[in-house]
Design a protein around this motif. Structure first.
Motif, short mmCIF file in Angstrom:
data_model
loop_
_atom_site.label_atom_id
_atom_site.label_comp_id
_atom_site.label_asym_id
_atom_site.label_seq_id
_atom_site.Cartn_x
_atom_site.Cartn_y
_atom_site.Cartn_z
N VAL A 72 0.86 -1.18 0.00
CA VAL A 72 0.00 0.00 0.00
C VAL A 72 0.90 1.23 0.00
N SER A 73 0.84 2.00 -1.09
CA SER A 73 1.66 3.21 -1.23
C SER A 73 3.14 2.91 -1.01
N GLY A 74 3.58 1.78 -1.56
CA GLY A 74 4.98 1.41 -1.46
C GLY A 74 5.39 0.78 -0.16
N THR A 75 4.44 0.60 0.76
CA THR A 75 4.73 0.00 2.06
C THR A 75 4.01 -1.33 2.20
N HIS A 76 4.70 -2.34 2.70
CA HIS A 76 4.07 -3.64 2.91
C HIS A 76 3.28 -3.64 4.22
N ARG A 77 2.04 -4.10 4.11
CA ARG A 77 1.17 -4.16 5.28
C ARG A 77 0.51 -5.53 5.37
#
Length: 389
Positions: free
Chosen positions: A138-143
């Motif tokens: 999500v937006s370049g961040t792993h969640r």
């Protein structure tokens, strides 16, 4: 009676009943030299009125591209897609790499990431605590977006006594059938059916429907730890166990359940790794005795094709791509094999450079039209090496 499952050389990624001895380490890159015709350069130039003909030059079958290293522990799992590499270790961090540089990282609550599978925009990780975690970007961040099974699914199932079943690999114990009672040792995705398969040391493999993250089936597959699971084509799945067996399971279309179709192998050595190659045309199994057995698949039947012998110690991991199959071993080397004319295999190279057992492998196309593959190897020496094959 099931045999006691032992750890091999501090390698917690699978269980085995076989013991092994240590091997001498080597930091050098080694290749098997292919035989060649006599070179014209061996002849005296004074015997030729014209210049000597140029010798044909062929690139080596494999070369070391680089090394990735972090001081966080043993590398236990790898997955690669579209130039992005995921590495799991016995720490709580999962790292991603691109172009030989660390790209990002994300942390999970449970350490020891034993398996990683990528499907679409989702990443599935299997852990020592028996759970599977689902991630997305999500937006370049792993969640983290979920856990298999979910907390609510566990609570709901625990209210009904019939949902508790005996654990084959651990006698005198019952557990919820939707939840693994021991470490998740292996993951495999069937894209055609939208199903995720998970193998566990509890002796079962479970089937997860990705659409709604639901466990739709649990199969008591072996009397000992299941070390590997591999999905094939047409609803077929293969399992390998510390009990020395490789089994074939077929999913019945009407009932949607997996039934035992055939036992391919029974041996004293533990089965430690599985891979399906040739677009489902061949199945490979690695064992703690260092051998790789393979079977040819033709008209939904399997015929034993032979045994590949290139390792002195246990085979810990396998990976297949195109006509290639790679085997990583406790002897710290990787064998590269090419399948020719059906059952014939040629060993193209032996990749040596790790100073610890090779625990995991991942392969992806190198992006060009020259038939090269990018191979990633993870080891107990806390490093990942990148090879061009």
């Amino acid at each position: 009676m099931g045999r006691q499952a032992l750890l091999l050389a501090n390698m917690d990624n699978y269980k085995t009943s076989s013991s092994t001895s240590s091997a001498a380490s080597s930091d050098d890159y080694a290749l098997d030299r292919l035989s060649a015709d006599s070179s014209p350069l061996m002849m005296s130039p004074w015997n030729h009125a014209s210049p000597l003909p140029k010798l044909p030059w062929a690139p080596p079958p494999a070369a070391l591209f680089g090394t990735l290293r972090r001081k966080e522990g043993h590398i236990c799992s790898l997955a690669a897609k579209d130039g992005l590499l995921y590495t799991g270790s016995d720490s709580k961090n999962i790292h991603t790499w691109r172009d030989m540089k660390e790209f990002s990282s994300f942390k999970c609550r449970s350490g020891f990431v034993k398996a990683i599978v990528i499907s679409g925009d989702k990443i599935f990780t299997g852990h020592q605590d028996g759970r599977i975690r689902i991630w997305t970007t999500v937006s370049g961040t792993h969640r983290q977006i979920g856990t298999l099974p979910s907390f609510f699914a566990v609570v709901k199932a625990s209210m009904r006594p019939k949902n508790y079943v005996p654990v084959a690999a651990k006698h005198n114990r019952a557990a919820l059938w939707i939840k693994h009672a021991d470490a998740v040792s292996s993951l495999s995705m069937s894209e055609e059916s939208g199903l995720l398969y998970s193998a566990s040391w509890d002796g079962t493999f479970k089937v997860w429907r990705i659409q709604d993250s639901k466990c739709v089936e649990s199969v008591a597959a072996h009397g000992d730890a299941v070390n590997a699971v591999a999905a094939g084509a047409g609803g077929v799945v293969y399992t390998g166990s510390a009990d020395g067996a490789v089994k074939v399971w077929r999913r019945e279309a009407a009932a949607g359940r997996h039934r035992l179709h055939r036992t391919l192998l029974r041996q004293d050595s533990a089965v430690t790794a599985l891979a399906v190659g040739g677009e489902g045309a061949v199945v490979y199994s690695g064992s703690s005795d260092g051998a790789v057995n393979f079977w040819e698949v033709e008209k939904e039947e399997l015929t034993h094709g032979g045994v590949l012998r290139g390792h002195e110690l246990a085979v810990l991991c396998l990976a297949a791509a195109g006509d290639l199959v790679l085997s990583g071993s406790a002897d710290k080397t990787i064998c590269v094999w090419r399948r020719d004319r059906g059952v014939e295999h040629t060993r193209l190279a032996v990749l040596a450079g790790h100073v610890g057992p090779v625990k995991c492998l991942a392969v992806e196309a190198d992006g060009g039209d020259d038939g090269k593959w990018r191979v990633y190897s993870g080891s107990l020496d806390n490093s990942v090496k990148v090879w061009s094959v």
